[in-house]
Design a protein around this motif. Structure first.
Motif, PDB file in Angstrom:
ATOM      1  N   CYS A   1       0.830  -1.207   0.000  1.00 37.26           N
ATOM      2  CA  CYS A   1       0.000   0.000   0.000  1.00 37.26           C
ATOM      3  C   CYS A   1       0.865   1.258   0.000  1.00 37.26           C
ATOM      4  CB  CYS A   1      -0.913  -0.009   1.230  1.00 37.26           C
ATOM      5  SG  CYS A   1      -1.929   1.490   1.430  1.00 37.26           S
ATOM      6  N   ASP A   2       0.418   2.263  -0.733  1.00 38.64           N
ATOM      7  CA  ASP A   2       1.171   3.508  -0.821  1.00 38.64           C
ATOM      8  C   ASP A   2       1.395   4.166   0.532  1.00 38.64           C
ATOM      9  OD1 ASP A   2       1.282   3.163  -3.535  1.00 38.64           O
ATOM     10  OD2 ASP A   2      -0.084   4.808  -4.042  1.00 38.64           O
ATOM     11  N   LEU A   3       0.514   3.904   1.500  1.00 34.72           N
ATOM     12  CA  LEU A   3       0.705   4.487   2.828  1.00 34.72           C
ATOM     13  C   LEU A   3       1.968   3.971   3.499  1.00 34.72           C
ATOM     14  CD1 LEU A   3      -2.920   4.532   4.308  1.00 34.72           C
ATOM     15  CD2 LEU A   3      -1.590   6.477   3.465  1.00 34.72           C
ATOM     16  N   GLY A   4       2.472   2.836   3.029  1.00 33.71           N
ATOM     17  CA  GLY A   4       3.709   2.304   3.590  1.00 33.71           C
ATOM     18  C   GLY A   4       4.891   3.248   3.422  1.00 33.71           C
ATOM     19  N   ALA A   5       4.794   4.166   2.481  1.00 34.28           N
ATOM     20  CA  ALA A   5       5.893   5.097   2.236  1.00 34.28           C
ATOM     21  C   ALA A   5       6.149   6.025   3.412  1.00 34.28           C
ATOM     22  CB  ALA A   5       5.604   5.926   0.978  1.00 34.28           C
ATOM     23  N   ILE A   6       5.174   6.202   4.293  1.00 32.74           N
ATOM     24  CA  ILE A   6       5.337   7.133   5.421  1.00 32.74           C
ATOM     25  C   ILE A   6       5.575   6.422   6.746  1.00 32.74           C
ATOM     26  CG2 ILE A   6       3.970   8.913   4.282  1.00 32.74           C
ATOM     27  CD1 ILE A   6       1.637   8.204   6.079  1.00 32.74           C
ATOM     28  N   LEU A   7       5.782   5.088   6.709  1.00 31.46           N
ATOM     29  CA  LEU A   7       5.970   4.348   7.962  1.00 31.46           C
ATOM     30  C   LEU A   7       7.155   4.879   8.760  1.00 31.46           C
ATOM     31  CD1 LEU A   7       5.317   0.581   7.150  1.00 31.46           C
ATOM     32  CD2 LEU A   7       3.754   2.282   8.076  1.00 31.46           C
ATOM     33  N   GLY A   8       8.256   5.172   8.074  1.00 28.23           N
ATOM     34  CA  GLY A   8       9.456   5.596   8.773  1.00 28.23           C
ATOM     35  C   GLY A   8       9.326   6.931   9.473  1.00 28.23           C
ATOM     36  N   LEU A   9       8.342   7.740   9.081  1.00 29.58           N
ATOM     37  CA  LEU A   9       8.127   9.033   9.740  1.00 29.58           C
ATOM     38  C   LEU A   9       7.464   8.862  11.095  1.00 29.58           C
ATOM     39  CD1 LEU A   9       6.866  11.114   6.684  1.00 29.58           C
ATOM     40  CD2 LEU A   9       9.199  10.940   7.584  1.00 29.58           C
ATOM     41  N   GLY A  10       6.695   7.773  11.251  1.00 19.19           N
ATOM     42  CA  GLY A  10       6.114   7.447  12.541  1.00 19.19           C
ATOM     43  C   GLY A  10       4.961   8.315  12.981  1.00 19.19           C
ATOM     44  N   ARG A  11       4.377   9.087  12.077  1.00 23.18           N
ATOM     45  CA  ARG A  11       3.291   9.992  12.447  1.00 23.18           C
ATOM     46  C   ARG A  11       1.967   9.481  11.901  1.00 23.18           C
ATOM     47  NH1 ARG A  11       5.279  14.697  14.896  1.00 23.18           N
ATOM     48  NH2 ARG A  11       7.419  14.180  15.479  1.00 23.18           N
ATOM     49  N   GLN A  12       0.910  10.223  12.196  1.00 30.21           N
ATOM     50  CA  GLN A  12      -0.373   9.927  11.589  1.00 30.21           C
ATOM     51  C   GLN A  12      -0.310  10.299  10.093  1.00 30.21           C
ATOM     52  OE1 GLN A  12      -2.766   8.354  13.240  1.00 30.21           O
ATOM     53  NE2 GLN A  12      -1.749   8.469  15.231  1.00 30.21           N
ATOM     54  N   VAL A  13      -1.314   9.882   9.355  1.00 31.54           N
ATOM     55  CA  VAL A  13      -1.313  10.117   7.916  1.00 31.54           C
ATOM     56  C   VAL A  13      -1.212  11.609   7.594  1.00 31.54           C
ATOM     57  CG1 VAL A  13      -2.706   9.905   5.818  1.00 31.54           C
ATOM     58  CG2 VAL A  13      -2.523   7.959   7.391  1.00 31.54           C
ATOM     59  N   ASP A  14      -1.805  12.457   8.449  1.00 33.34           N
ATOM     60  CA  ASP A  14      -1.758  13.904   8.183  1.00 33.34           C
ATOM     61  C   ASP A  14      -0.448  14.554   8.639  1.00 33.34           C
ATOM     62  OD1 ASP A  14      -1.959  14.006  10.936  1.00 33.34           O
ATOM     63  OD2 ASP A  14      -3.905  15.002  10.982  1.00 33.34           O
ATOM     64  N   GLY A  15       0.493  13.752   9.125  1.00 35.96           N
ATOM     65  CA  GLY A  15       1.801  14.262   9.508  1.00 35.96           C
ATOM     66  C   GLY A  15       1.914  14.759  10.932  1.00 35.96           C
ATOM     67  N   THR A  16       0.841  14.693  11.700  1.00 39.50           N
ATOM     68  CA  THR A  16       0.866  15.157  13.083  1.00 39.50           C
ATOM     69  C   THR A  16       0.942  13.975  14.047  1.00 39.50           C
ATOM     70  OG1 THR A  16      -1.550  15.187  13.233  1.00 39.50           O
ATOM     71  CG2 THR A  16      -0.468  17.194  12.447  1.00 39.50           C
ATOM     72  N   ALA A  17       1.103  14.279  15.338  1.00 38.16           N
ATOM     73  CA  ALA A  17       1.249  13.245  16.363  1.00 38.16           C
ATOM     74  C   ALA A  17       0.064  13.266  17.319  1.00 38.16           C
ATOM     75  CB  ALA A  17       2.545  13.445  17.138  1.00 38.16           C
ATOM     76  N   ARG A  18      -0.333  12.095  17.780  1.00 38.92           N
ATOM     77  CA  ARG A  18      -1.348  11.972  18.834  1.00 38.92           C
ATOM     78  C   ARG A  18      -0.717  11.562  20.162  1.00 38.92           C
ATOM     79  NH1 ARG A  18      -2.882  14.169  15.361  1.00 38.92           N
ATOM     80  NH2 ARG A  18      -4.366  13.615  13.720  1.00 38.92           N
ATOM     81  N   HIS A  19       0.510  11.112  20.119  1.00 44.54           N
ATOM     82  CA  HIS A  19       1.201  10.585  21.292  1.00 44.54           C
ATOM     83  C   HIS A  19       2.267  11.577  21.720  1.00 44.54           C
ATOM     84  CE1 HIS A  19      -0.499   7.228  19.033  1.00 44.54           C
ATOM     85  NE2 HIS A  19      -0.358   6.426  20.071  1.00 44.54           N
ATOM     86  N   HIS A  20       2.309  11.882  23.025  1.00 45.97           N
ATOM     87  CA  HIS A  20       3.237  12.895  23.530  1.00 45.97           C
ATOM     88  C   HIS A  20       3.841  12.417  24.854  1.00 45.97           C
ATOM     89  CE1 HIS A  20       1.035  15.400  20.636  1.00 45.97           C
ATOM     90  NE2 HIS A  20      -0.072  14.995  21.235  1.00 45.97           N
ATOM     91  N   ALA A  21       5.130  12.657  24.991  1.00 45.49           N
ATOM     92  CA  ALA A  21       5.803  12.347  26.250  1.00 45.49           C
ATOM     93  C   ALA A  21       5.358  13.319  27.338  1.00 45.49           C
ATOM     94  CB  ALA A  21       7.313  12.421  26.054  1.00 45.49           C
ATOM     95  N   ALA A  22       5.752  13.024  28.570  1.00 45.18           N
ATOM     96  CA  ALA A  22       5.336  13.861  29.700  1.00 45.18           C
ATOM     97  C   ALA A  22       5.810  15.305  29.554  1.00 45.18           C
ATOM     98  CB  ALA A  22       5.867  13.258  31.001  1.00 45.18           C
ATOM     99  N   ASP A  23       6.951  15.512  28.872  1.00 47.04           N
ATOM    100  CA  ASP A  23       7.459  16.878  28.691  1.00 47.04           C
ATOM    101  C   ASP A  23       6.891  17.551  27.443  1.00 47.04           C
ATOM    102  OD1 ASP A  23       8.732  15.589  26.614  1.00 47.04           O
ATOM    103  OD2 ASP A  23      10.776  16.028  27.285  1.00 47.04           O
ATOM    104  N   GLY A  24       5.932  16.888  26.788  1.00 49.87           N
ATOM    105  CA  GLY A  24       5.295  17.459  25.617  1.00 49.87           C
ATOM    106  C   GLY A  24       5.904  17.064  24.292  1.00 49.87           C
ATOM    107  N   THR A  25       7.018  16.344  24.306  1.00 50.91           N
ATOM    108  CA  THR A  25       7.676  15.920  23.072  1.00 50.91           C
ATOM    109  C   THR A  25       6.756  15.002  22.264  1.00 50.91           C
ATOM    110  OG1 THR A  25       9.858  16.008  24.122  1.00 50.91           O
ATOM    111  CG2 THR A  25       9.672  14.703  22.101  1.00 50.91           C
ATOM    112  N   ASP A  26       6.597  15.297  20.983  1.00 46.76           N
ATOM    113  CA  ASP A  26       5.830  14.410  20.110  1.00 46.76           C
ATOM    114  C   ASP A  26       6.564  13.087  19.944  1.00 46.76           C
ATOM    115  OD1 ASP A  26       3.935  16.362  19.762  1.00 46.76           O
ATOM    116  OD2 ASP A  26       4.643  16.979  17.776  1.00 46.76           O
ATOM    117  N   LEU A  27       5.809  11.998  19.963  1.00 43.12           N
ATOM    118  CA  LEU A  27       6.386  10.660  19.853  1.00 43.12           C
ATOM    119  C   LEU A  27       5.956  10.009  18.550  1.00 43.12           C
ATOM    120  CD1 LEU A  27       5.632   9.483  23.496  1.00 43.12           C
ATOM    121  CD2 LEU A  27       7.850  10.233  22.593  1.00 43.12           C
ATOM    122  N   GLY A  28       6.913   9.404  17.860  1.00 44.28           N
ATOM    123  CA  GLY A  28       6.607   8.632  16.674  1.00 44.28           C
ATOM    124  C   GLY A  28       6.054   7.266  17.039  1.00 44.28           C
TER     125      GLY A  28
END
Length: 370
Positions: free
Chosen positions: A105-132
């Protein structure tokens, strides 16, 4: 919401189990409470740097759980549904998906970025750092938010601590035999490396009707387990296997050789081809270090004997069809998922589990969250 996850902050470091902040699912996304996650060697490749994914990252790509909430536009899943994650998402709309190659699937091309499809993050460390997220999933966590393209709905009667293995290892190994190698009744098959993928390559070859299945691994425990999954012969190395397969096949050698080592090594490809019969096929399933650009191979052997070397991702399978199919085969006792689970761990024991994998003690370790 707050939940716990295992984070890799830098290469060659241990997983750090921490409390994280998890945002609600966005459009096309799903919040899942995980029940279990397999501990695949591919996550070890993050630790060693062989897979150069963006860090910091939540590990895990072999998970199953229960849907808690769905985002806008998700019409086919609802809270309470049971799902297995496919480590390659399948959108169903790209050319690969629409021609029966969901594993590409073409979505596999973004696996290494570790983000959601729209390029943003839903997961955040306690200090606010975005997590892949490993493979856009992050199954080393009690909860995660993923894209609906990563979800395969399964029957609620299926045990989630077994179903999770279908998110990568089972389908990858089984499909490497059935689809990529195209094992046929009466074939001689050699499987090199008996872990979570190799064990299932053996099961796939057995179901496909192979007459001889050689399990090649230096660890005696793994060779013994291979016999339980359907291997007929074993050897400790490619060098040891060569005369044995030559004798047992009356000089014809192996029709199919499937490479499922923990870490691929280009220097052994010539030895794998030496095991291979005329017009035979070597399937490269194991992950090689990203920086490895050479392989030891006799191209004269490839040409004169018409041998093939092919790659296989996710077993060259279609996860939306094959995951439910394999669960049905498990229900009919035609494949063994129970025997794959050598030991279970809590999330806090993730580093212990990977040490057991490095020490060759596990076919597959599984993290249990409930």
């Amino acid at each position: 919401m707050k939940t716990k996850a295992a984070i890799l902050w830098d290469v060659n470091k241990e997983w750090s189990v921490e409390e994280i902040e998890l945002d609600p699912p966005g459009p096309g996304e799903v919040l899942v409470k995980l029940a279990a996650s397999g501990m695949c060697h591919s996550d070890e490749h993050l630790v060693t740097g062989d897979l150069p994914f963006a860090l910091p990252i939540i590990g895990g790509h072999e998970g199953a759980g229960v849907v808690q909430e769905v985002g806008a536009g998700v019409s086919w899943l609802e809270p309470g549904d049971h799902v297995v994650f496919g480590f390659i998402p399948s959108c169903g709309r790209c050319e690969s998906c629409s021609t029966g190659h969901q594993n590409l699937c073409d979505l596999g091309a973004i696996l290494g970025l570790g983000r959601q499809v729209d390029g943003t993050a839903r997961h955040h460390a306690a200090d606010g750092t975005d997590l892949g997220l490993m493979c856009m999933l992050g199954t080393f966590a009690h909860h995660t938010v993923v894209n609906e393209a990563s979800c395969i709905k399964i029957d609620k009667d299926a045990p989630l601590d077994r179903a999770c293995l279908l998110g990568c290892g089972v389908v990858t190994g089984w499909g490497s035999s059935v689809y990529a190698a195209e094992v046929s009744p009466g074939d001689v098959v050699a499987v090199v490396g008996i872990g979570g993928i190799g064990a299932n390559a053996i099961q796939g070859a057995r179901l496909a009707g192979a007459k001889q299945i050689w399990a090649i691994d230096p660890i005696e425990f793994k060779r013994e387990k291979a016999m339980e999954f359907g291997a007929t012969h074993t050897a400790a190395s490619l060098e040891e296997a060569l005369p044995l397969i030559q004798e047992a096949s009356w000089g014809k050698m192996a029709n199919k050789v499937i490479m499922t080592m923990g870490v691929g090594d280009g220097s052994v490809l010539a030895s794998a081809l030496a095991l291979t019969a005329k017009r035979g096929r070597v399937v490269v399933t194991n992950i090689h270090p990203a920086a490895e650009m050479t392989a030891n191979v006799s191209l004269l052997d490839v040409t004169l004997m018409e041998k093939q070397v092919v790659g296989s991702l996710f077993g060259s399978a279609n996860p939306r069809a094959d995951i439910p199919k394999l669960l049905e085969l498990y229900g009919k006792a035609q494949i063994d998922l129970d025997g794959l689970v050598t030991k279970t761990y809590t999330l806090d024991q993730v580093n212990e589990g990977y040490q057991d994998m490095r020490d060759g003690k596990n076919i597959r370790g599984v993290l249990i969250y409930d």
